[in-house]
Design a protein around this motif. Structure first.
Motif, PDB file in Angstrom:
ATOM      1  N   LYS A  65      36.166  59.736  63.941  1.00  0.00           N
ATOM      2  CA  LYS A  65      35.634  58.434  64.366  1.00  0.00           C
ATOM      3  C   LYS A  65      34.165  58.572  64.782  1.00  0.00           C
ATOM      4  N   SER A  73      39.577  55.545  63.327  1.00  0.00           N
ATOM      5  CA  SER A  73      39.784  56.203  62.035  1.00  0.00           C
ATOM      6  C   SER A  73      41.179  56.814  62.019  1.00  0.00           C
ATOM      7  N   HIS A 228      38.973  53.690  57.897  1.00  0.00           N
ATOM      8  CA  HIS A 228      38.099  53.401  59.029  1.00  0.00           C
ATOM      9  C   HIS A 228      38.119  51.912  59.363  1.00  0.00           C
TER      10      HIS A 228
END
Length: 489
Positions: A65, A73, A228
């Motif tokens: 992330k 993520s 994401h």
């Protein structure tokens, strides 16, 4: 390297646990996986759970992330296909209207069928010079949104299989007033964030959900991917609910560790990454010497941006076609391309490609280019390859204009209807009852519910004529169509 999952898995062998749990091989060396089975586990004590990560998996995903600057993520062990299914299902309810690029991967179409969505197509232009689909323009997206009120999400592919990148920031600006999410299939762009030589990732350009295949361009096992969430337009819980539904309840730790390792390798092995970029720059510079074969780039295609890590060799008007290029490289030079189309071949590159292998590819391409540059050598090459059985006798490629077939009904409305298989030559004007595509890249030439045009028949016939495996046709190269009168509109 900071790789919590991988580091933890390496401890397993020294812990000497007695595994009364799945998987069945119990991490014993039974000869099938050359020792890798010692790290193949399920959700045992202290090893966390991908569906409710709190330990090493949570720690690892936080690292990801931070690298991609996302809101959240997730590791995916079902590839970008899983990411696409999860993303669309997170923002669309059954019966909703969705805007997609007609050049989207088949996974997008599968999700439309599952949710019985109303699909509105957005068309990218085709480069007539290179037969490659170029970037999706913000104006096209805006036009479709205005013409079709009630659209709940937009799904686009960027980069394409051929490396073409669209103006995601501009497209998001167009979408913003509608308050709907932008989903970007960035399966081929997981490497973008690691060096300025590559285009900006959609994760930084305003996309709400971005899907990436770590196995395509990073050093990671097949089937690994990441998803994401990049905005607050979509609730994290919506995405996680769909991950729980679509992803296996027994996610592979080997795949998770592999995705993690590939991402961290790109982040931390700066010298290796710099060498990869240098190799690409040197190779592209050398290709400027080619006389007939063309290495595609942003300038030639006139697109918004381009992934220079994707090597697309256009052989249009070279006296050979994409399939001949593929088999010449494979049989004579022991180089296997990722895929070939009628007028080009694609080489996928990554940080793991050595300078030596780039040099071998250049030597092969430059030699083939010299063959193509001389008419006498073209004839000699054709006779030689036919004699060696590398190609057939009729591999000529004529120019066929690509025209998108019109949608007459939704793909899911074809389910349960009466169909028949007919000769491709008799199919003009009929309604397709089945997907027809070349794989890779997995973008449908025909979607169920589309009207088969003369140009569609010519396009498919061209693939068959040149020896391609066209998925969706019968063994007799017949196409499945709805029975006449058994369709709406």
């Amino acid at each position: 390297m900071n790789t919590p999952i991988y580091n933890k898995l390496k401890e397993l062998d020294s812990e000497k646990r007695i595994p009364f749990h799945m998987p069945g091989h119990k991490r014993t060396d039974f000869g099938a996986f050359f020792g890798i089975e010692k790290m193949d586990i399920t959700e045992i004590t202290d090893y966390d759970n991908l569906h409710e990560p709190e330990g090493i998996i949570r720690e690892s995903m936080d690292l990801v992330k931070d690298i991609f600057k996302s809101t959240e993520s997730w590791y995916l062990v079902g590839g970008s296909t899983l990411g696409i299914l999860v993303s669309i299902s997170s923002v669309c309810k059954p019966g909703d209207k969705i805007l997609i690029g007609r050049n989207c991967h088949k996974a997008v179409y599968n999700c439309i069928r599952l949710l019985q969505l109303e699909a509105v197509y957005c068309y990218a232009d085709i480069s007539q010079k290179y037969d490659v689909c170029v970037d999706m323009k913000p104006e096209m997206v805006e036009k479709k949104l205005k013409e079709n009120p009630g659209i709940k999400a937009v799904v686009l592919t960027s980069p394409t299989y051929e490396g073409v990148v669209s103006d995601i920031k501009g497209i998001k600006k167009t979408i913003q007033p509608y308050g709907i999410p932008l989903i970007v299939d960035e399966a081929h762009g997981a490497h973008f964030v690691f060096d300025k030589y590559f285009p900006d990732s959609a994760t930084k350009q305003g996309a709400d959900l971005v899907i990436q295949s770590t196995h395509k361009t990073l050093p990671s096992f097949t089937q690994t991917a990441v998803l994401h969430l990049c905005s607050d337009l979509i609730k994290k819980e919506q995405v996680e609910e769909m991950i729980d539904i679509y992803e296996t309840s027994s996610p592979s730790y080997l795949l998770m560790a592999s995705a993690e390792y590939g991402i961290m390798y790109m982040k931390e092995e700066k010298e290796q990454l710099a060498q990869y970029v240098d190799n690409l720059k040197i190779f592209r510079k050398k290709c400027e010497q080619l006389q007939k074969i063309e290495l595609l780039d942003q300038k030639k295609l006139g697109c918004f941006a381009y992934d220079n890590g994707k090597l697309v060799f256009s052989v249009k008007n070279c006296g050979i076609n994409g399939k001949e290029l593929f088999y010449l490289l494979y049989d004579k030079y022991h180089i296997e391309l990722e895929m070939e189309n009628l007028t080009y071949g694609i080489a996928m590159t990554s940080v793991c490609d050595t300078k030596e292998n780039f040099e071998k590819l250049w030597a092969a391409i430059s030699e083939i280019d010299r063959m193509c540059d001389c008419r006498e050598k073209q004839n000699e090459l054709e006779k030689k390859t036919q004699a060696e059985g590398l190609i057939g006798e009729n591999f000529a490629t004529k120019n066929v204009e690509f025209v998108y077939p019109p949608k007459m009904m939704e793909s899911w409305q074809c389910r349960g209807r009466q169909v028949e298989n007919i000769k491709l030559s008799d199919a003009v004007g009929r309604i397709s009852g089945k997907y027809v595509m070349i794989y890779p890249p997995g973008v449908p030439i025909l979607v169920p519910g589309e009207k088969i045009l003369k140009e569609t028949v010519e396009n498919i016939s061209q693939y068959l004529y040149n020896g391609y495996n066209v998925l969706g046709l019968s063994k007799e190269d017949q196409v499945q169509v709805l029975l006449k009168g058994d369709f709406i509109r």
